[in-house]
Design a protein around this motif. Structure first.
Motif, short mmCIF file in Angstrom:
data_model
loop_
_atom_site.label_atom_id
_atom_site.label_comp_id
_atom_site.label_asym_id
_atom_site.label_seq_id
_atom_site.Cartn_x
_atom_site.Cartn_y
_atom_site.Cartn_z
N VAL A 21 1.50 -5.67 4.88
CA VAL A 21 2.80 -5.81 4.85
C VAL A 21 3.21 -6.79 5.66
N THR A 66 9.51 -6.91 5.28
CA THR A 66 10.41 -5.73 4.38
C THR A 66 11.71 -6.08 4.67
N GLN A 125 10.10 -6.44 -0.43
CA GLN A 125 9.10 -6.56 0.44
C GLN A 125 7.98 -7.25 -0.12
N VAL A 171 4.08 -8.45 0.44
CA VAL A 171 2.69 -7.93 0.78
C VAL A 171 1.76 -8.79 0.43
N PRO A 231 11.28 -2.09 -1.64
CA PRO A 231 9.94 -2.02 -1.13
C PRO A 231 9.18 -0.84 -1.35
N HIS A 260 6.21 0.08 0.64
CA HIS A 260 5.06 0.45 1.56
C HIS A 260 5.84 0.64 2.74
N ASP A 289 6.88 -0.28 6.49
CA ASP A 289 7.28 -1.56 7.05
C ASP A 289 5.96 -1.75 7.99
#
Length: 129
Positions: free
Chosen positions: A19, A22, A27, A29, A102, A104, A106
């Motif tokens: 990641v 965020t 987000q 990634v 988001p 996942h 942060d």
């Protein structure tokens, strides 16, 4: 402000998933899928996802439709769509993806798919509330 040279960040990433940023609504990634590897079939009920491929070759499956993917391709996955991305080439399949909202934790870094799966199953990869 977060400023990145995203292709370079993605290409130098040794991890399955990392990641990078965020925000409140999205987000960013980066992912590196090893040869013969895959993200794994999944559904994000309330999250849209946009994946951009930096290098490598693979196959995208979204709600049963299959398509080859390669450098420069972008795939949009709407919330609720079952999807998977498989590396079909001899080199890593490198990509960056934007989730909204988001998906996942942060700052999460998962070195392997197994580590990522374990973090998700144990509840250690939850997005910020």
């Amino acid at each position: 402000m977060k400023h990145l040279t995203i292709a370079t960040e993605a290409e130098t990433n040794p991890d399955f998933r990392r990641v990078l940023w965020t925000g409140e609504h999205t987000q960013l990634v980066i992912m590196t899928i090893p040869p013969d590897g895959e993200i794994g079939a999944e559904v994000h009920p309330d999250t849209d996802q946009i994946l951009t491929f930096v290098s490598g070759i693979g196959e995208a499956t979204v709600d049963g439709s299959k398509r080859k993917v390669a450098q420069g391709d972008l795939v949009c996955v709407p919330a609720g769509a079952k999807h998977n991305f498989v590396n079909t080439g001899p080199n890593p399949l490198v990509l960056y993806t934007v989730y909204g909202p988001p998906e996942h934790a942060d700052g999460a870094v998962h070195h392997t798919k197994e580590e990522a799966d374990e973090a998700e199953e144990s509840g250690h990869d939850e997005p910020p509330a």
